[in-house]
Enzyme design. Structure first.
Site, short mmCIF file in Angstrom:
data_model
loop_
_atom_site.label_atom_id
_atom_site.label_comp_id
_atom_site.label_asym_id
_atom_site.label_seq_id
_atom_site.Cartn_x
_atom_site.Cartn_y
_atom_site.Cartn_z
N HIS A 71 -88.91 -20.99 -67.19
CA HIS A 71 -88.25 -21.31 -65.91
C HIS A 71 -87.20 -20.29 -65.51
O HIS A 71 -86.34 -20.58 -64.68
CB HIS A 71 -87.62 -22.70 -65.98
CG HIS A 71 -88.64 -23.79 -66.15
ND1 HIS A 71 -88.30 -25.06 -66.54
CD2 HIS A 71 -89.99 -23.79 -65.98
CE1 HIS A 71 -89.41 -25.80 -66.60
NE2 HIS A 71 -90.44 -25.06 -66.28
N THR B 283 -87.14 -32.12 -75.04
CA THR B 283 -87.60 -32.12 -73.65
C THR B 283 -88.20 -33.47 -73.30
O THR B 283 -88.89 -34.09 -74.11
CB THR B 283 -88.61 -31.00 -73.37
OG1 THR B 283 -89.05 -31.09 -72.00
CG2 THR B 283 -89.83 -31.06 -74.27
N SER B 284 -87.95 -33.87 -72.06
CA SER B 284 -88.47 -35.18 -71.60
C SER B 284 -89.97 -35.13 -71.35
O SER B 284 -90.60 -36.15 -71.10
CB SER B 284 -87.73 -35.59 -70.32
OG SER B 284 -87.85 -34.55 -69.34
C1 BV8 Z 1 -95.64 -25.10 -60.84
C2 BV8 Z 1 -85.17 -24.89 -62.63
C3 BV8 Z 1 -97.56 -24.43 -59.58
C4 BV8 Z 1 -84.26 -24.06 -63.37
C5 BV8 Z 1 -86.74 -26.59 -63.27
C6 BV8 Z 1 -98.98 -30.57 -62.63
C7 BV8 Z 1 -99.22 -29.21 -62.83
C8 BV8 Z 1 -98.40 -28.26 -62.26
C9 BV8 Z 1 -97.30 -28.63 -61.49
C10 BV8 Z 1 -97.05 -29.97 -61.30
C11 BV8 Z 1 -97.88 -30.93 -61.86
N1 BV8 Z 1 -97.38 -32.14 -61.50
C12 BV8 Z 1 -96.27 -31.95 -60.75
C13 BV8 Z 1 -96.05 -30.65 -60.58
C14 BV8 Z 1 -94.96 -30.07 -59.80
C15 BV8 Z 1 -93.70 -29.82 -60.63
C16 BV8 Z 1 -93.40 -30.91 -61.63
O1 BV8 Z 1 -93.68 -30.79 -62.81
N2 BV8 Z 1 -92.78 -31.99 -61.18
C17 BV8 Z 1 -92.39 -33.06 -62.08
C18 BV8 Z 1 -91.03 -33.61 -61.67
C19 BV8 Z 1 -93.48 -34.10 -62.09
N3 BV8 Z 1 -93.82 -28.56 -61.33
C20 BV8 Z 1 -93.50 -27.42 -60.69
O2 BV8 Z 1 -93.22 -27.38 -59.51
C21 BV8 Z 1 -93.57 -26.14 -61.50
N4 BV8 Z 1 -94.31 -25.16 -60.75
O3 BV8 Z 1 -96.28 -25.78 -61.57
O4 BV8 Z 1 -96.21 -24.17 -59.96
C22 BV8 Z 1 -97.47 -25.42 -58.43
C23 BV8 Z 1 -96.86 -25.02 -57.26
C24 BV8 Z 1 -96.81 -25.93 -56.19
C25 BV8 Z 1 -97.30 -27.24 -56.31
C26 BV8 Z 1 -97.87 -27.65 -57.54
C27 BV8 Z 1 -97.96 -26.74 -58.59
C28 BV8 Z 1 -92.16 -25.57 -61.72
C29 BV8 Z 1 -91.35 -26.48 -62.59
C30 BV8 Z 1 -89.99 -25.83 -62.90
C31 BV8 Z 1 -88.91 -26.59 -62.19
N5 BV8 Z 1 -87.61 -26.02 -62.51
N6 BV8 Z 1 -85.54 -26.08 -63.42
C32 BV8 Z 1 -82.94 -24.74 -63.48
O5 BV8 Z 1 -82.25 -24.93 -62.45
O6 BV8 Z 1 -82.60 -25.06 -64.60
S1 BV8 Z 1 -87.17 -28.00 -64.11
C33 BV8 Z 1 -85.91 -28.63 -65.04
O7 BV8 Z 1 -86.48 -29.71 -65.77
C34 BV8 Z 1 -85.39 -27.67 -66.09
O8 BV8 Z 1 -85.91 -26.38 -66.05
C35 BV8 Z 1 -85.81 -28.33 -67.39
O9 BV8 Z 1 -86.22 -27.42 -68.30
C36 BV8 Z 1 -86.95 -29.15 -66.94
C37 BV8 Z 1 -87.38 -30.22 -67.90
O10 BV8 Z 1 -86.25 -30.94 -68.25
P1 BV8 Z 1 -85.87 -31.02 -69.80
O11 BV8 Z 1 -85.57 -29.66 -70.29
O12 BV8 Z 1 -86.91 -31.78 -70.52
O13 BV8 Z 1 -84.52 -31.80 -69.71
P2 BV8 Z 1 -84.35 -33.37 -69.48
O14 BV8 Z 1 -82.91 -33.61 -69.18
O15 BV8 Z 1 -85.39 -33.88 -68.53
O16 BV8 Z 1 -84.68 -34.01 -70.90
C38 BV8 Z 1 -83.88 -33.72 -72.01
C39 BV8 Z 1 -84.57 -34.38 -73.18
O17 BV8 Z 1 -83.86 -34.06 -74.36
C40 BV8 Z 1 -84.60 -35.89 -73.07
O18 BV8 Z 1 -85.89 -36.35 -73.44
C41 BV8 Z 1 -83.55 -36.35 -74.10
O19 BV8 Z 1 -83.93 -37.57 -74.73
C42 BV8 Z 1 -83.61 -35.23 -75.10
N7 BV8 Z 1 -82.36 -34.98 -75.81
C43 BV8 Z 1 -81.10 -35.00 -75.32
N8 BV8 Z 1 -80.24 -34.64 -76.31
C44 BV8 Z 1 -80.99 -34.37 -77.42
C45 BV8 Z 1 -82.34 -34.59 -77.11
N9 BV8 Z 1 -83.33 -34.41 -77.99
C46 BV8 Z 1 -82.99 -34.02 -79.23
N10 BV8 Z 1 -81.71 -33.79 -79.61
C47 BV8 Z 1 -80.70 -33.96 -78.74
N11 BV8 Z 1 -79.43 -33.73 -79.13
#
Ligand code: BV8
Length: 263
Positions: free
Chosen positions: A131, A204-205
């Protein structure tokens, strides 16, 4: 998840003869996929946790090109706040263990969704930034005078939103927003990492794609798959071992069992 498997999962980390320890000890190749949970212990807010970054905002408001086109100042204020926060954060034990492992396995790939740069600070080899990086920018108008992207570690810009030094237009954060495609080079690097003996996803979630699809793709290619997270995720029932716990506690525990084989 059934409570019986919960205790079994925790046993995996306590038992030096567990499947995950055996897999890590005997592997020649390891791929790790990380998310915001790996940086949480460093003080970097996660996206969807209790104190998550998204709690105050909705992704479609801040992390999309449309949002930036509509209100570049608001988006830059969010990224400027994150940069000033991340600038005070240091790698934690999770980053250190992953870095150590990156120098041990003959084939190692780190695929990170994190943009904070803490894996590089910890000395990790072969990092794939799925990302992008919060410490890079590029011209919003893609002007011919500017490079494709460049490092810019400014914490407080004198003018918001900051201007492109090459054309006077706007610069944008060098990250991948929702709805933006990940470059073929980056996707090819990540895909090469699917061929591995062990694929471990940490903190990661597993709801953002295509990152969330990688561990099952690796499993389909024969990798032993494991997850470390504080809570179950959509991939927990599909991986070989799902370990519930804090990454900064689980990774050092696993490493302590490997220390002989890693020397
Ligand atoms: C794309 C920007 C083609 C940078 C971010 C299917 C296929 C392809 C695409 C899609 C699809 N379905 C939907 C899509 C579209 C979309 C998507 O995925 N939407 C989601 C919401 C459903 N994907 C995209 O748009 C991607 N592009 O595929 O291009 C395309 C183009 C157009 C249309 C369709 C496809 C681009 C995705 C990138 C988005 N950018 N960030 C920034 O500002 O940082 S995403 C953002 O969420 C971050 O980058 C982050 O990395 C990402 C995931 O979050 P996590 O890292 O998992 O963080 P989160 O807080 O959610 O979870 C933390 C976890 O850690 C939790 O589970 C928690 O329990 C755990 N935790 C916490 N503390 C600890 C721990 N675990 C262990 N120890 C601890 N101490």
């Amino acid at each position: 998840m059934r409570s019986g498997t919960l205790s079994l999962q925790l046993l995996q980390v306590q038992d030096p003869n567990s499947q995950i320890v055996h897999a890590l000890q005997t592997a020649q190749s390891l791929t790790v996929l990380t998310g915001a949970g790996v940086s949480a212990a460093s003080g970097v807010p996660t996206f969807r946790g209790q104190e998550g970054l998204w709690k105050s905002y909705r992704p479609e408001i801040l992390a999309t090109p449309q949002a930036f086109a509509k209100n570049p100042k608001l988006v830059w204020e969010w990224y400027q706040w994150r940069r000033t926060k991340i600038a005070t954060c240091k790698p934690n034990r999770s980053h250190e263990i992953i870095s150590k492992w990156s120098h041990h396995y003959s084939k190692f790939t780190l695929i990170t969704q994190n943009v904070d740069g803490l894996h590089e600070q910890a000395g990790t080899e072969n990092v794939v930034h799925l990302h992008g990086s919060i410490w890079e920018v590029f011209c919003w108008n893609d002007c011919q005078l500017s490079p494709p992207r460049w490092i810019d570690k400014t914490l407080i810009y004198s003018k918001m939103p900051p201007a492109c030094p090459y054309c006077g237009g706007l610069i944008r954060p060098g990250v991948i927003w929702f709805g933006e495609s990940i470059s073929s080079e980056i996707l090819e690097s990540a895909t090469r990492g699917l061929i591995c003996d062990v694929f471990l996803t940490v903190g990661t979630s597993s709801i953002v794609y295509p990152a969330a699809s990688l561990i099952c793709a690796a499993k389909a290619k024969g990798a032993f798959t494991a997850e470390i997270n504080l809570e179950p995720t959509p991939v927990s029932e599909q991986v070989d071992v799902s370990m519930l716990g804090a990454a900064e506690e689980v990774l050092p525990k696993l490493d302590s069992f490997l220390v002989d084989s890693l020397l």
